[in-house]
Design a protein around this motif. Structure first.
Motif, PDB file in Angstrom:
ATOM      1  N   MET A 193      76.332 110.177  66.711  1.00  0.00           N
ATOM      2  CA  MET A 193      75.383 109.806  65.673  1.00  0.00           C
ATOM      3  C   MET A 193      75.804 110.406  64.334  1.00  0.00           C
ATOM      4  O   MET A 193      75.766 109.751  63.289  1.00  0.00           O
ATOM      5  CB  MET A 193      73.982 110.294  66.050  1.00  0.00           C
ATOM      6  CG  MET A 193      72.913 109.990  64.997  1.00  0.00           C
ATOM      7  SD  MET A 193      71.342 110.783  65.406  1.00  0.00           S
ATOM      8  CE  MET A 193      71.718 112.489  65.017  1.00  0.00           C
ATOM      9  N   LEU A 194      76.280 111.687  64.394  1.00  0.00           N
ATOM     10  CA  LEU A 194      76.735 112.326  63.167  1.00  0.00           C
ATOM     11  C   LEU A 194      77.954 111.608  62.599  1.00  0.00           C
ATOM     12  O   LEU A 194      78.122 111.495  61.387  1.00  0.00           O
ATOM     13  CB  LEU A 194      77.079 113.798  63.455  1.00  0.00           C
ATOM     14  CG  LEU A 194      75.899 114.724  63.745  1.00  0.00           C
ATOM     15  CD1 LEU A 194      76.414 116.125  64.081  1.00  0.00           C
ATOM     16  CD2 LEU A 194      74.958 114.788  62.560  1.00  0.00           C
TER      17      LEU A 194
ATOM     18  N   GLU B 217      80.589 110.342  56.673  1.00  0.00           N
ATOM     19  CA  GLU B 217      81.422 111.394  56.111  1.00  0.00           C
ATOM     20  C   GLU B 217      82.859 111.221  56.577  1.00  0.00           C
ATOM     21  O   GLU B 217      83.132 110.896  57.743  1.00  0.00           O
ATOM     22  CB  GLU B 217      80.893 112.771  56.527  1.00  0.00           C
ATOM     23  CG  GLU B 217      81.604 113.907  55.800  1.00  0.00           C
ATOM     24  CD  GLU B 217      80.949 115.251  56.045  1.00  0.00           C
ATOM     25  OE1 GLU B 217      81.468 116.254  55.557  1.00  0.00           O
ATOM     26  OE2 GLU B 217      79.915 115.280  56.738  1.00  0.00           O
ATOM     27  N   ASP B 218      83.805 111.459  55.694  1.00  0.00           N
ATOM     28  CA  ASP B 218      85.224 111.294  55.986  1.00  0.00           C
ATOM     29  C   ASP B 218      85.630 112.219  57.138  1.00  0.00           C
ATOM     30  O   ASP B 218      85.438 113.434  57.047  1.00  0.00           O
ATOM     31  CB  ASP B 218      86.019 111.639  54.722  1.00  0.00           C
ATOM     32  CG  ASP B 218      87.511 111.481  54.925  1.00  0.00           C
ATOM     33  OD1 ASP B 218      87.925 111.005  55.996  1.00  0.00           O
ATOM     34  OD2 ASP B 218      88.262 111.843  54.002  1.00  0.00           O
ATOM     35  N   PRO B 219      86.226 111.660  58.218  1.00  0.00           N
ATOM     36  CA  PRO B 219      86.645 112.490  59.341  1.00  0.00           C
ATOM     37  C   PRO B 219      87.607 113.607  58.923  1.00  0.00           C
ATOM     38  O   PRO B 219      87.574 114.701  59.487  1.00  0.00           O
ATOM     39  CB  PRO B 219      87.323 111.492  60.290  1.00  0.00           C
ATOM     40  CG  PRO B 219      86.672 110.196  59.984  1.00  0.00           C
ATOM     41  CD  PRO B 219      86.409 110.224  58.507  1.00  0.00           C
ATOM     42  N   ALA B 220      88.453 113.332  57.948  1.00  0.00           N
ATOM     43  CA  ALA B 220      89.404 114.357  57.495  1.00  0.00           C
ATOM     44  C   ALA B 220      88.674 115.562  56.907  1.00  0.00           C
ATOM     45  O   ALA B 220      89.062 116.717  57.130  1.00  0.00           O
ATOM     46  CB  ALA B 220      90.363 113.762  56.467  1.00  0.00           C
ATOM     47  N   LYS B 221      87.600 115.280  56.163  1.00  0.00           N
ATOM     48  CA  LYS B 221      86.818 116.383  55.592  1.00  0.00           C
ATOM     49  C   LYS B 221      86.114 117.173  56.691  1.00  0.00           C
ATOM     50  O   LYS B 221      86.031 118.397  56.640  1.00  0.00           O
ATOM     51  CB  LYS B 221      85.801 115.836  54.592  1.00  0.00           C
ATOM     52  CG  LYS B 221      86.414 115.306  53.302  1.00  0.00           C
ATOM     53  CD  LYS B 221      85.331 114.843  52.332  1.00  0.00           C
ATOM     54  CE  LYS B 221      85.941 114.357  51.025  1.00  0.00           C
ATOM     55  NZ  LYS B 221      84.897 113.881  50.076  1.00  0.00           N
ATOM     56  N   ARG B 222      85.614 116.453  57.682  1.00  0.00           N
ATOM     57  CA  ARG B 222      84.931 117.136  58.780  1.00  0.00           C
ATOM     58  C   ARG B 222      85.911 117.992  59.570  1.00  0.00           C
ATOM     59  O   ARG B 222      85.575 119.100  60.008  1.00  0.00           O
ATOM     60  CB  ARG B 222      84.260 116.114  59.699  1.00  0.00           C
ATOM     61  CG  ARG B 222      83.143 115.334  59.046  1.00  0.00           C
ATOM     62  CD  ARG B 222      82.197 114.758  60.063  1.00  0.00           C
ATOM     63  NE  ARG B 222      81.308 115.802  60.565  1.00  0.00           N
ATOM     64  CZ  ARG B 222      80.057 115.580  60.975  1.00  0.00           C
ATOM     65  NH1 ARG B 222      79.555 114.366  60.932  1.00  0.00           N
ATOM     66  NH2 ARG B 222      79.312 116.554  61.403  1.00  0.00           N
ATOM     67  N   PHE B 223      87.138 117.486  59.736  1.00  0.00           N
ATOM     68  CA  PHE B 223      88.136 118.260  60.472  1.00  0.00           C
ATOM     69  C   PHE B 223      88.517 119.514  59.697  1.00  0.00           C
ATOM     70  O   PHE B 223      88.658 120.602  60.269  1.00  0.00           O
ATOM     71  CB  PHE B 223      89.369 117.405  60.755  1.00  0.00           C
ATOM     72  CG  PHE B 223      90.416 118.126  61.565  1.00  0.00           C
ATOM     73  CD1 PHE B 223      90.122 118.624  62.829  1.00  0.00           C
ATOM     74  CD2 PHE B 223      91.692 118.316  61.050  1.00  0.00           C
ATOM     75  CE1 PHE B 223      91.089 119.297  63.571  1.00  0.00           C
ATOM     76  CE2 PHE B 223      92.655 118.985  61.783  1.00  0.00           C
ATOM     77  CZ  PHE B 223      92.353 119.475  63.054  1.00  0.00           C
ATOM     78  N   ALA B 224      88.680 119.376  58.389  1.00  0.00           N
ATOM     79  CA  ALA B 224      88.997 120.544  57.555  1.00  0.00           C
ATOM     80  C   ALA B 224      87.873 121.578  57.640  1.00  0.00           C
ATOM     81  O   ALA B 224      88.124 122.796  57.717  1.00  0.00           O
ATOM     82  CB  ALA B 224      89.223 120.106  56.108  1.00  0.00           C
ATOM     83  N   ARG B 225      86.649 121.089  57.648  1.00  0.00           N
ATOM     84  CA  ARG B 225      85.511 122.014  57.760  1.00  0.00           C
ATOM     85  C   ARG B 225      85.494 122.685  59.136  1.00  0.00           C
ATOM     86  O   ARG B 225      85.214 123.874  59.245  1.00  0.00           O
ATOM     87  CB  ARG B 225      84.207 121.256  57.518  1.00  0.00           C
ATOM     88  CG  ARG B 225      82.984 122.174  57.457  1.00  0.00           C
ATOM     89  CD  ARG B 225      81.789 121.447  56.898  1.00  0.00           C
ATOM     90  NE  ARG B 225      81.337 120.390  57.796  1.00  0.00           N
ATOM     91  CZ  ARG B 225      80.768 119.267  57.382  1.00  0.00           C
ATOM     92  NH1 ARG B 225      80.596 119.029  56.096  1.00  0.00           N
ATOM     93  NH2 ARG B 225      80.375 118.352  58.254  1.00  0.00           N
TER      94      ARG B 225
ATOM     95  N   ASP C 254      81.177 119.308  64.463  1.00  0.00           N
ATOM     96  CA  ASP C 254      82.094 118.568  63.590  1.00  0.00           C
ATOM     97  C   ASP C 254      83.248 117.959  64.381  1.00  0.00           C
ATOM     98  O   ASP C 254      83.641 116.809  64.146  1.00  0.00           O
ATOM     99  CB  ASP C 254      82.640 119.497  62.496  1.00  0.00           C
ATOM    100  CG  ASP C 254      81.663 119.641  61.331  1.00  0.00           C
ATOM    101  OD1 ASP C 254      80.987 118.646  60.999  1.00  0.00           O
ATOM    102  OD2 ASP C 254      81.570 120.740  60.768  1.00  0.00           O
ATOM    103  N   LEU C 255      83.796 118.718  65.332  1.00  0.00           N
ATOM    104  CA  LEU C 255      84.937 118.219  66.103  1.00  0.00           C
ATOM    105  C   LEU C 255      84.549 117.041  66.992  1.00  0.00           C
ATOM    106  O   LEU C 255      85.320 116.084  67.158  1.00  0.00           O
ATOM    107  CB  LEU C 255      85.527 119.349  66.947  1.00  0.00           C
ATOM    108  CG  LEU C 255      86.328 120.392  66.159  1.00  0.00           C
ATOM    109  CD1 LEU C 255      86.609 121.618  67.009  1.00  0.00           C
ATOM    110  CD2 LEU C 255      87.636 119.782  65.651  1.00  0.00           C
ATOM    111  N   ALA C 256      83.363 117.122  67.586  1.00  0.00           N
ATOM    112  CA  ALA C 256      82.908 116.012  68.423  1.00  0.00           C
ATOM    113  C   ALA C 256      82.768 114.741  67.584  1.00  0.00           C
ATOM    114  O   ALA C 256      83.101 113.640  68.035  1.00  0.00           O
ATOM    115  CB  ALA C 256      81.586 116.366  69.087  1.00  0.00           C
ATOM    116  N   ALA C 257      82.290 114.893  66.366  1.00  0.00           N
ATOM    117  CA  ALA C 257      82.144 113.737  65.479  1.00  0.00           C
ATOM    118  C   ALA C 257      83.508 113.174  65.088  1.00  0.00           C
ATOM    119  O   ALA C 257      83.711 111.957  65.049  1.00  0.00           O
ATOM    120  CB  ALA C 257      81.360 114.144  64.235  1.00  0.00           C
TER     121      ALA C 257
END
Length: 505
Positions: A15-16, A21-29, A45-48
């Motif tokens: 759902m998240l 939100e850009d996956p690359a940004k979530r991965f960096a976070r 974040d990783l699951a998303a």
């Protein structure tokens, strides 16, 4: 070892992922969160990111490492299995072995490790031997590993936990101290220190170590569960309630159920205890502590036969467990089986360290069973021998000197149980020990009782005065007591320090 399970529901993560939100940004976070030990946040974040990029090797590797940090062998193994051969990290064997251990597959872990001689390889190999039941082999493996790597904090912490499980608290303490010296910020070292401190009776240190671990590693389940357990042991219900709230969404349902039941037990809510444990009975089946608590609730609710059915097998498995023996005897007495209670409690008859509570229980059972000989232990419970009393006082004094406040409280409680409860030294020391454990209300109660018995004693005045000041209960009265105490004992540095602090306002 057992897996903690997937701690963030996949549906929630997906759902998240759909939030745009850009996956690359979530991965960096997620990388930043992992580096900062914020594993719960990183997991979300990783699951998303995985929902959007399920085969990305970099994401899979970080997801596996994060899952291992959270104790989730299932999620870690799933991600590791998906890593293509050319993209597997150099420590892939270590990662897969640890995931196997967390899933309870010790034999697979040993096979995966091969001949790895690194500190973590030897640590995992020793833990795998523990998992297969080869304790002697595990002991030799730990000794060999420590000889090769004497300053690895994680290895030292694992060895300490092993020695503690074997009953060698002194060896465990020495290993923990070495681990803390090697790296005091390492999670395993902090958790091992908390476990050893609990075994030593130093609950204040245990609580401090768990708290430090929980702050350094937000959301860490062992730290949060351990902290909750110590708060329960200390009888600090407000703290335990908050700790249970902190566990929601992180800890397993069974763990939260057990801690909630403990909280209800401290309030005498036995029906609630039974209802909570009954609802999750299958998930708590392998927890002896939950079984004992369930039995206590059944006895309190007038169902002693059901309590006996639970406690009997436990005592057969753990005849050394005094709590199980005591609770079984109480259930037997409640079920009008005094003779059975005598048989259960008979080891206390020859014990030189039996507590007054146990001796009184034995005497009661003997009296109800018509056993005249054993009834004489009632006198021993009420009037201990000078030798026994001397041992109690020595234990209490030693605990106070070492700062083992939990042990000190236990020892002084035994003394209070066999005396008139008016000795100002005992009352004063109980007050101070409770204050060090954070039990301010109990500390003030004992301090006031000590002051009533010895209102002009400087040490007693200092304890009550300082507690009144430090808790904010009555700063004016506390400062006055400290001023009078300082006048009576001008050379006492502790009193002078407390008065100086009080005068700062």
């Amino acid at each position: 070892m057992k897996t903690a399970g997937v701690l963030v529901p996949l549906a929630f993560a997906v759902m998240l992922a759909g939030c745009g939100e850009d996956p690359a940004k979530r991965f960096a976070r997620a990388q930043q969160e992992f580096a900062g030990h914020e594993y719960v946040a990183a997991q979300a974040d990783l699951a998303a990111v995985l929902a959007a990029k399920p085969d990305d090797p970099a994401v899979l590797e970080l997801h596996a490492r994060n899952a291992l940090a959270m104790g989730d062998g299932v999620a870690a193994g799933a991600s590791l299995d998906k890593l293509p051969q050319p993209r597997r990290p150099r420590d892939y064997a270590l990662l897969t072995a640890e995931a196997a251990l967390l899933r309870g597959n010790a034999k697979q872990a040993r096979a995966l490790l091969g001949t790895d001689a690194s500190p973590q390889g030897q640590r995992l190999r020793a833990l795998a031997l523990v998992g297969t039941g080869d304790k002697a082999g595990a002991g030799r493996a730990f000794d060999a590993a420590l000889a090769a790597h004497p300053a690895d904090a994680r290895l030292l912490a694992a060895a300490a936990r092993f020695r503690l499980a074997e009953g060698d608290t002194a060896a465990a303490r020495a290993l923990v101290d070495r681990a803390l010296k090697a790296d005091g910020s390492q999670l395993d070292a902090m958790l091992a220190d908390a476990k050893v401190s609990t075994a030593e009776g130093d609950l204040a240190r245990a609580l401090s170590s768990y708290d430090k671990a929980a702050k350094a590693y937000p959301g860490n389940l062992p730290a949060l569960v351990g902290k909750a357990g110590v708060l329960g042991d200390l009888g600090r219900t407000d703290g335990l309630e908050q700790a249970i709230k902190d566990l929601k969404g992180i800890g397993s349902d069974a763990e939260i159920t057990y801690l909630s039941a403990r909280l209800a037990a401290t309030k005498g809510q036995w029906q609630k205890v039974r209802d909570l444990l009954q609802a999750d009975e299958a998930k708590l089946a392998d927890r002896d502590d939950a079984g004992v608590l369930y039995a206590q609730a059944l006895t309190a609710l007038g169902q002693p036969e059901q309590a006996r059915a639970r406690l009997g097998p436990l005592l057969l498995r753990h005849p050394e467990n005094l709590l199980v023996r005591r609770e079984l005897a109480k259930a037997q007495l409640a079920g009008h089986d005094a003779a059975g209670a005598v048989a259960t409690l008979r080891p206390f008859a020859t014990s030189k360290t039996a507590s007054a509570e146990d001796l009184r229980l034995l005497a009661r059972a003997a009296k109800e069973a018509g056993d005249v000989d054993l009834a004489s232990f009632d006198a021993r419970a009420r009037y201990p021998s000078p030798r026994a009393m001397g041992a109690l006082l020595a234990n209490a004094d030693q605990a106070m000197q070492k700062g083992n406040w939990g042990n000190a409280v236990a020892a002084y409680d035994q003394i209070m149980a066999v005396t008139d409860g008016r000795n100002p030294l005992v009352l004063n020391n109980l007050a101070w020990a409770h204050s060090q454990l954070g039990n301010s209300d109990k500390a003030l109660e004992y301090a006031r009782r000590a002051w009533r018995e010895a209102p002009t004693d400087p040490s007693v005045m200092d304890t009550l005065g300082w507690l009144l000041v430090s808790t904010g209960k009555d700063r004016a009265k506390g400062t006055a007591l400290l001023r009078d105490a300082a006048a009576k004992a001008p050379q006492n540095p502790t009193i002078q320090k407390h008065l100086a602090e009080a005068n700062k306002g």
